[in-house]
Design an enzyme around this catalytic site. Structure first.
Site, short mmCIF file in Angstrom:
data_model
loop_
_atom_site.label_atom_id
_atom_site.label_comp_id
_atom_site.label_asym_id
_atom_site.label_seq_id
_atom_site.Cartn_x
_atom_site.Cartn_y
_atom_site.Cartn_z
N ASP A 251 57.49 41.39 60.58
CA ASP A 251 58.28 41.88 61.71
C ASP A 251 58.57 40.69 62.62
O ASP A 251 57.65 40.09 63.17
CB ASP A 251 57.53 42.96 62.50
N GLU B 207 65.67 49.20 61.57
CA GLU B 207 64.65 48.29 62.11
C GLU B 207 65.18 46.86 62.00
O GLU B 207 64.97 46.21 60.98
CB GLU B 207 63.33 48.41 61.33
ZN LIG Z 1 57.66 46.13 59.76
#
Ligand SMILES: [Zn+2]
Length: 260
Positions: free
Chosen positions: A141, A184
């Protein structure tokens, strides 16, 4: 009696050899050892297909030790060293283009940590242990310290360029019905080249790419790389007999993808 000792020795050497071969990286080109449905950079991990616990990488490090060109939001964040190397190559080039405000918010999560996140935040935000790409060591991330990833220069640069380094934006806008996960802009998954380029060009998410390979049997890239799908280990074993210099990945379902 001597025969037994020799037999034991042969067995011991054989077993040791097998074990040593298992510890080799999934990226190197030793296909016999990697002919495994649940291993490899192309395996599909989602709410249907979990990470096999035996595939957890053995190169997990603290992100603060192996990641460059980014802030580490939480000093306890862990990441696979191999993934960090690909990440560093990408972030270095971004830096050289003046895109510098990167932050690493999550890397590798073990099954226990994943379950805690799931228990704490619930199924709308997290996946249960094993069903998150973070459990495989193949996901990271990436945030921006200059604003939300969806609008920041860091997010825009990665969305356009991550494929060059083998990464895909795993949960893009408009694909939620296929991935099961809302947009995302921070979650990047390593699949390796040329697969990241194919998915970027075709605008496919991993579910679509794997489904295409399974139904069509192959994909040929514009520069001639052949990506072939074999629906079982036996089929793949037969196919690699006369091949050299190729890469393998399981699909995490039943088949093997050979890239040559
Ligand atoms: Zn992630």
């Amino acid at each position: 009696m001597k025969k037994w000792i020799i037999l034991l020795l042969i067995l011991a050497i054989g077993f040791w050899g097998f074990d040593a071969s298992r510890s080799t990286s999934t990226t190197d080109k030793h296909p016999q050892q990697n002919l495994h449905i649940f291993h490899g950079d192309l395996r599909l991990i989602n709410n249907q297909f979990a990470v096999d616990e035996t595939t957890i990488p053995n190169d997990i490090k603290l992100a603060t030790e192996v990641v460059q060109y980014a802030e580490i939001s939480d000093a306890t964040t862990e990441i696979s060293k191999r993934l960090a190397q690909h990440l560093n190559a990408m972030l270095k080039d971004a830096h050289e283009e003046g895109i510098t405000n990167f932050a690493i918010n999550s890397g590798f999560r073990d099954f226990h940590t994943q379950q805690s996140v799931f228990d704490q935040f619930g199924g709308n935000v997290a996946l249960p242990a094993g069903y998150s790409e973070h459990n495989s060591g193949l996901a990271v991330d990436i945030g921006s310290t200059s604003g939300p990833m969806g609008v920041s220069d860091e997010g825009k640069w990665l969305a356009q360029n991550a494929w060059r380094y083998g990464f895909i934006l795993r949960y893009p806008e408009g694909k939620t019905d296929i991935t099961g996960i809302a947009f995302e802009p921070w979650h990047f998954r390593y699949v390796g080249l040329p697969h990241s380029e194919v998915m970027f060009t075709e605008q496919w998410v991993l579910e679509e790419y794997i489904a295409y390979l399974q139904s069509n049997g192959f994909y040929k890239t514009t520069n001639g790389t052949m990506i072939s799908y074999y629906p079982s280990i036996e089929d793949a074993q037969e196919a690699v007999k006369n091949l050299s210099d190729y890469e393998l990945s399981g699909d995490n379902q039943q088949g093997i993808i050979i890239t040559k």
